[in-house]
Design a protein around this motif. Structure first.
Motif, PDB file in Angstrom:
ATOM      1  N   ILE A 254     -33.488  -3.106  25.145  1.00 50.76           N
ATOM      2  CA  ILE A 254     -34.823  -2.803  24.602  1.00 50.76           C
ATOM      3  C   ILE A 254     -35.829  -2.629  25.750  1.00 50.76           C
ATOM      4  CG2 ILE A 254     -36.786  -3.809  23.337  1.00 50.76           C
ATOM      5  CD1 ILE A 254     -34.714  -5.040  21.410  1.00 50.76           C
ATOM      6  N   SER A 255     -35.716  -3.483  26.787  1.00 54.55           N
ATOM      7  CA  SER A 255     -36.672  -3.423  27.910  1.00 54.55           C
ATOM      8  C   SER A 255     -36.557  -2.122  28.696  1.00 54.55           C
ATOM      9  CB  SER A 255     -36.465  -4.619  28.851  1.00 54.55           C
ATOM     10  OG  SER A 255     -35.259  -4.468  29.568  1.00 54.55           O
ATOM     11  N   THR A 256     -35.377  -1.489  28.660  1.00 57.55           N
ATOM     12  CA  THR A 256     -35.220  -0.205  29.369  1.00 57.55           C
ATOM     13  C   THR A 256     -35.889   0.937  28.610  1.00 57.55           C
ATOM     14  OG1 THR A 256     -33.094   0.210  28.295  1.00 57.55           O
ATOM     15  CG2 THR A 256     -33.045  -0.906  30.434  1.00 57.55           C
ATOM     16  N   GLY A 257     -36.343   0.639  27.390  1.00 57.18           N
ATOM     17  CA  GLY A 257     -37.029   1.655  26.593  1.00 57.18           C
ATOM     18  C   GLY A 257     -36.081   2.655  25.982  1.00 57.18           C
ATOM     19  N   ASP A 258     -34.814   2.328  25.927  1.00 54.64           N
ATOM     20  CA  ASP A 258     -33.805   3.243  25.414  1.00 54.64           C
ATOM     21  C   ASP A 258     -33.383   2.818  24.016  1.00 54.64           C
ATOM     22  OD1 ASP A 258     -31.195   4.726  25.175  1.00 54.64           O
ATOM     23  OD2 ASP A 258     -31.775   5.321  27.197  1.00 54.64           O
ATOM     24  N   ILE A 259     -33.007   3.794  23.191  1.00 51.73           N
ATOM     25  CA  ILE A 259     -32.536   3.507  21.832  1.00 51.73           C
ATOM     26  C   ILE A 259     -31.096   2.980  21.861  1.00 51.73           C
ATOM     27  CG2 ILE A 259     -31.582   5.806  21.311  1.00 51.73           C
ATOM     28  CD1 ILE A 259     -33.787   3.697  18.920  1.00 51.73           C
ATOM     29  N   PHE A 260     -30.530   2.868  23.061  1.00 48.99           N
ATOM     30  CA  PHE A 260     -29.143   2.454  23.240  1.00 48.99           C
ATOM     31  C   PHE A 260     -28.859   1.076  22.641  1.00 48.99           C
ATOM     32  CE2 PHE A 260     -26.275  -0.079  25.928  1.00 48.99           C
ATOM     33  CZ  PHE A 260     -25.095   0.518  25.558  1.00 48.99           C
ATOM     34  N   TRP A 261     -29.887   0.197  22.575  1.00 49.83           N
ATOM     35  CA  TRP A 261     -29.660  -1.151  22.008  1.00 49.83           C
ATOM     36  C   TRP A 261     -29.145  -1.077  20.572  1.00 49.83           C
ATOM     37  CZ3 TRP A 261     -31.831  -3.038  17.606  1.00 49.83           C
ATOM     38  CH2 TRP A 261     -32.979  -2.388  17.131  1.00 49.83           C
ATOM     39  N   LEU A 262     -29.543  -0.011  19.854  1.00 52.35           N
ATOM     40  CA  LEU A 262     -29.107   0.147  18.461  1.00 52.35           C
ATOM     41  C   LEU A 262     -27.598   0.407  18.397  1.00 52.35           C
ATOM     42  CD1 LEU A 262     -30.466   0.112  15.682  1.00 52.35           C
ATOM     43  CD2 LEU A 262     -30.645   2.590  15.802  1.00 52.35           C
ATOM     44  N   PHE A 263     -27.089   1.164  19.363  1.00 58.84           N
ATOM     45  CA  PHE A 263     -25.640   1.412  19.466  1.00 58.84           C
ATOM     46  C   PHE A 263     -24.904   0.098  19.706  1.00 58.84           C
ATOM     47  CE2 PHE A 263     -22.045   2.311  22.423  1.00 58.84           C
ATOM     48  CZ  PHE A 263     -21.211   2.949  21.516  1.00 58.84           C
ATOM     49  N   TYR A 264     -25.443  -0.719  20.619  1.00 54.76           N
ATOM     50  CA  TYR A 264     -24.863  -2.043  20.918  1.00 54.76           C
ATOM     51  C   TYR A 264     -24.881  -2.900  19.658  1.00 54.76           C
ATOM     52  CZ  TYR A 264     -23.812  -6.226  23.680  1.00 54.76           C
ATOM     53  OH  TYR A 264     -23.213  -7.347  24.207  1.00 54.76           O
TER      54      TYR A 264
ATOM     55  N   MET B 277     -28.196  -0.481  33.856  1.00 57.88           N
ATOM     56  CA  MET B 277     -28.917  -1.488  34.642  1.00 57.88           C
ATOM     57  C   MET B 277     -28.768  -1.251  36.150  1.00 57.88           C
ATOM     58  SD  MET B 277     -28.151  -4.895  32.384  1.00 57.88           S
ATOM     59  CE  MET B 277     -29.116  -6.036  33.348  1.00 57.88           C
ATOM     60  N   VAL B 278     -27.594  -0.794  36.569  1.00 56.78           N
ATOM     61  CA  VAL B 278     -27.378  -0.465  37.991  1.00 56.78           C
ATOM     62  C   VAL B 278     -28.269   0.705  38.397  1.00 56.78           C
ATOM     63  CG1 VAL B 278     -25.685   0.480  39.628  1.00 56.78           C
ATOM     64  CG2 VAL B 278     -25.049  -1.422  38.138  1.00 56.78           C
ATOM     65  N   ASN B 279     -28.368   1.708  37.524  1.00 53.68           N
ATOM     66  CA  ASN B 279     -29.227   2.868  37.812  1.00 53.68           C
ATOM     67  C   ASN B 279     -30.700   2.489  37.917  1.00 53.68           C
ATOM     68  OD1 ASN B 279     -27.032   4.585  37.822  1.00 53.68           O
ATOM     69  ND2 ASN B 279     -27.253   5.144  35.664  1.00 53.68           N
ATOM     70  N   MET B 280     -31.097   1.441  37.176  1.00 51.50           N
ATOM     71  CA  MET B 280     -32.495   1.005  37.174  1.00 51.50           C
ATOM     72  C   MET B 280     -32.750  -0.138  38.164  1.00 51.50           C
ATOM     73  SD  MET B 280     -33.429   1.248  33.153  1.00 51.50           S
ATOM     74  CE  MET B 280     -35.184   1.249  33.425  1.00 51.50           C
TER      75      MET B 280
ATOM     76  N   LEU C 229     -31.632  -3.188  38.219  1.00 51.25           N
ATOM     77  CA  LEU C 229     -31.832  -4.512  37.599  1.00 51.25           C
ATOM     78  C   LEU C 229     -30.641  -5.409  37.957  1.00 51.25           C
ATOM     79  CD1 LEU C 229     -33.065  -3.352  34.073  1.00 51.25           C
ATOM     80  CD2 LEU C 229     -34.470  -4.411  35.832  1.00 51.25           C
ATOM     81  N   TYR C 230     -30.488  -5.686  39.250  1.00 49.04           N
ATOM     82  CA  TYR C 230     -29.301  -6.397  39.732  1.00 49.04           C
ATOM     83  C   TYR C 230     -29.330  -7.890  39.380  1.00 49.04           C
ATOM     84  CZ  TYR C 230     -28.397  -2.142  42.361  1.00 49.04           C
ATOM     85  OH  TYR C 230     -28.161  -0.840  42.709  1.00 49.04           O
ATOM     86  N   ILE C 231     -30.509  -8.516  39.469  1.00 47.13           N
ATOM     87  CA  ILE C 231     -30.599  -9.959  39.196  1.00 47.13           C
ATOM     88  C   ILE C 231     -30.299 -10.255  37.717  1.00 47.13           C
ATOM     89  CG2 ILE C 231     -32.116 -11.997  39.205  1.00 47.13           C
ATOM     90  CD1 ILE C 231     -33.438 -10.745  41.735  1.00 47.13           C
ATOM     91  N   PRO C 232     -30.963  -9.546  36.756  1.00 51.38           N
ATOM     92  CA  PRO C 232     -30.582  -9.774  35.346  1.00 51.38           C
ATOM     93  C   PRO C 232     -29.111  -9.463  35.083  1.00 51.38           C
ATOM     94  CG  PRO C 232     -32.617  -8.507  35.473  1.00 51.38           C
ATOM     95  CD  PRO C 232     -32.088  -8.594  36.854  1.00 51.38           C
ATOM     96  N   LEU C 233     -28.583  -8.422  35.742  1.00 55.59           N
ATOM     97  CA  LEU C 233     -27.181  -8.040  35.540  1.00 55.59           C
ATOM     98  C   LEU C 233     -26.232  -9.152  36.001  1.00 55.59           C
ATOM     99  CD1 LEU C 233     -25.105  -5.885  34.746  1.00 55.59           C
ATOM    100  CD2 LEU C 233     -25.308  -4.929  37.036  1.00 55.59           C
ATOM    101  N   PHE C 234     -26.578  -9.796  37.111  1.00 55.10           N
ATOM    102  CA  PHE C 234     -25.760 -10.902  37.618  1.00 55.10           C
ATOM    103  C   PHE C 234     -25.679 -12.028  36.583  1.00 55.10           C
ATOM    104  CE2 PHE C 234     -25.902 -15.142  39.627  1.00 55.10           C
ATOM    105  CZ  PHE C 234     -24.639 -15.161  40.200  1.00 55.10           C
ATOM    106  N   PHE C 235     -26.834 -12.409  36.003  1.00 50.98           N
ATOM    107  CA  PHE C 235     -26.857 -13.498  35.018  1.00 50.98           C
ATOM    108  C   PHE C 235     -26.128 -13.102  33.733  1.00 50.98           C
ATOM    109  CE2 PHE C 235     -30.419 -15.009  37.649  1.00 50.98           C
ATOM    110  CZ  PHE C 235     -30.057 -16.334  37.776  1.00 50.98           C
ATOM    111  N   LEU C 236     -26.276 -11.844  33.314  1.00 53.74           N
ATOM    112  CA  LEU C 236     -25.619 -11.386  32.092  1.00 53.74           C
ATOM    113  C   LEU C 236     -24.104 -11.354  32.252  1.00 53.74           C
ATOM    114  CD1 LEU C 236     -28.443 -10.757  31.009  1.00 53.74           C
ATOM    115  CD2 LEU C 236     -27.574  -8.592  30.182  1.00 53.74           C
ATOM    116  N   LEU C 237     -23.631 -10.897  33.413  1.00 55.75           N
ATOM    117  CA  LEU C 237     -22.183 -10.854  33.647  1.00 55.75           C
ATOM    118  C   LEU C 237     -21.596 -12.260  33.784  1.00 55.75           C
ATOM    119  CD1 LEU C 237     -21.875  -7.832  36.106  1.00 55.75           C
ATOM    120  CD2 LEU C 237     -21.145  -7.926  33.732  1.00 55.75           C
TER     121      LEU C 237
END
Length: 335
Positions: A186-196, A262-265, A267-275
Motif C-alpha cells: 500500500i505504501s508503494t502506492g501500487d494496486i498490487f496489494w490487492l493481488f497479494y 521493494m528492491v527497485n524502490m 526499501l532495503y531495511i523494511p525488506l530485511f525485516f519482512l524476509l
C-alpha cells in the motif's frame, strides 16, 4: 454449508458495508459502511449460544466500536486540522486491521471463533479498512508511518506465533505477518496489494475449509483426527508451505513480486525485516509439518487411515490453487 440459509442476509449486508465504505466520497460515508460491516459480522460470530462465541463477539464489538468512535471523531476534526485528523484516522484503521501495536485483540477474538468466521475476519473484514488506508497515502509522513508499522507487524506476527499449540492463534499471528507485506505494498502506492490479498485469501480459504471439515482446533486434534490419511497430511503440509511463501508454491508469487518492487524502490531495511519475519513464520509452520512427516513413517503411523484418492477429490480441489506456483515454471519453459 458454512452458515445457515437464514444468515445469508447478514453476509449480504457484510459485503454491502464494505462496498459502501470503499465507494464513499466522505469519511462519514466510510464510517457508515464500516459500522454496517461490523454489525453484520457480530450475528455471524454468535451463531450458537456458546460462551466462547459470545465472549469473542463482545471483544470484537468493543474494539471495533473504539476504532469507529476514533474514526468518526477524526473525520470531523479534518474540518479544522487536516493533517492531525489524517494521523488519527490512520491509527483508527490500524486498530480495525489489528496491525501491531494494536494487534492485542486479534488472537483473543480468533480463539473464540469457528473456522468460517476465522476466514471472514482475516479477509473480508480487512478489505474496506485497507482500501481506506490506501486513500491516505498522499503524505510522505504517513507513508513513512505505514512502513514503520508494517515492520512492527512483521516482527510481532513472526515472534507471536512461536511455541503456540492452538491453530487459530497460529493463523491469527500469520495474518498479522501477512498484513505487514500488504501494508508495504500500500505504501508503494501500487494496486498490487490487492493481488497479494486475493492470493492470501484463496490460500487461507483452502486451509480453513480443510480444518472445518476435520473440526480440528489444536495440534493434538490435528494429529488424532479420525479422517487423517497420507493425502491429508501432504495437502495440509503443502497448504502451510504455500501460506509461508516457500517457492515454488503459489504463496511465493506475490512475495517474489513485492521483493522485486521493494528492491527497485531501495526499501532495503523494511525488506530485511519482512524476509526475516517470513523465515520465522516458516519455522512455526514447519513445526506442524514435521509431525506429519514423522507420522508418514510406517512404524509411527498408528493413526493414519489409508483411503482411496477418489474419496478425497473435494479436498484436492480445495487445495489445487496452491499448486499453480508449481506449474508456473512449465508455463515459462513453453514460452
Amino acid at each position: 454449508m458454512f452458515f445457515p440459509m437464514s444468515y445469508i442476509i447478514f453476509i449480504f449486508t457484510l459485503i454491502l458495508g464494505s462496498i459502501i465504505s470503499i465507494s464513499s466520497s466522505s469519511w462519514f460515508g466510510a464510517w457508515v459502511g464500516l459500522e454496517l460491516n461490523m454489525m453484520s459480522f457480530i450475528p455471524l460470530i454468535s451463531l450458537k449460544m456458546n460462551s466462547y462465541y459470545s465472549e469473542a463477539a463482545l471483544k470484537y464489538f468493543l474494539i471495533q466500536a473504539l476504532g469507529s468512535a476514533m474514526f468518526i471523531s477524526s473525520g470531523f476534526l479534518s474540518l479544522l486540522f487536516l493533517f492531525i485528523s489524517y494521523i488519527f484516522i490512520f491509527l483508527a484503521l490500524l486498530l480495525k486491521l489489528a496491525s501491531a501495536p494494536f494487534h492485542f485483540w486479534f488472537p483473543q477474538v480468533m480463539e473464540g471463533l469457528n473456522w468460517p468466521q476465522v476466514f471472514l475476519l482475516s479477509t473480508i473484514q480487512k478489505l474496506a479498512p485497507m482500501i481506506l488506508l490506501s486513500y491516505l497515502m498522499i503524505n510522505i509522513i504517513l507513508i513513512k508511518m505505514i512502513i514503520f508499522f508494517s515492520i512492527l507487524s512483521a516482527i510481532v506476527g513472526a515472534l507471536g506465533g512461536l511455541n503456540l499449540l492452538y491453530l487459530r492463534k497460529i493463523i491469527a499471528f500469520s495474518s498479522i505477518n501477512h498484513m505487514s507485506w500488504m501494508m508495504i505494498a500500500i505504501s508503494t502506492g501500487d494496486i498490487f496489494w490487492l493481488f497479494y490479498f486475493i492470493i492470501y485469501s484463496l490460500i487461507l480459504l483452502s486451509i480453513t475449509s480443510m480444518f472445518y471439515n476435520l473440526q480440528t482446533f489444536t495440534l493434538s486434534n490435528l494429529m488424532q483426527s479420525d479422517q487423517n490419511s497420507i493425502l491429508h497430511s501432504i495437502l495440509i503440509s503443502f497448504n502451510f508451505l504455500s501460506l509461508g511463501g516457500l517457492p515454488p508454491f503459489t504463496g511465493f508469487i506475490p512475495k517474489w513480486m513485492l521483493i522485486q518492487m521493494m528492491v527497485n524502490m531501495n526499501l532495503y531495511i523494511p525488506l530485511f525485516f519482512l524476509l526475516l519475519s517470513a523465515l520465522i513464520t516458516l519455522y512455526f509452520y514447519l513445526r506442524i509439518i514435521i509431525m506429519f512427516i514423522l507420522l508418514l513413517n510406517p512404524i509411527m503411523n498408528f493413526n493414519m487411515k489409508y483411503k482411496s484418492l477418489t474419496s478425497n477429490t473435494s479436498l484436492l480441489l480445495k487445495t489445487s490453487f496452491n499448486f499453480i506456483g508449481l506449474l508456473m515454471p512449465i508455463y515459462f519453459l513453453l514460452i
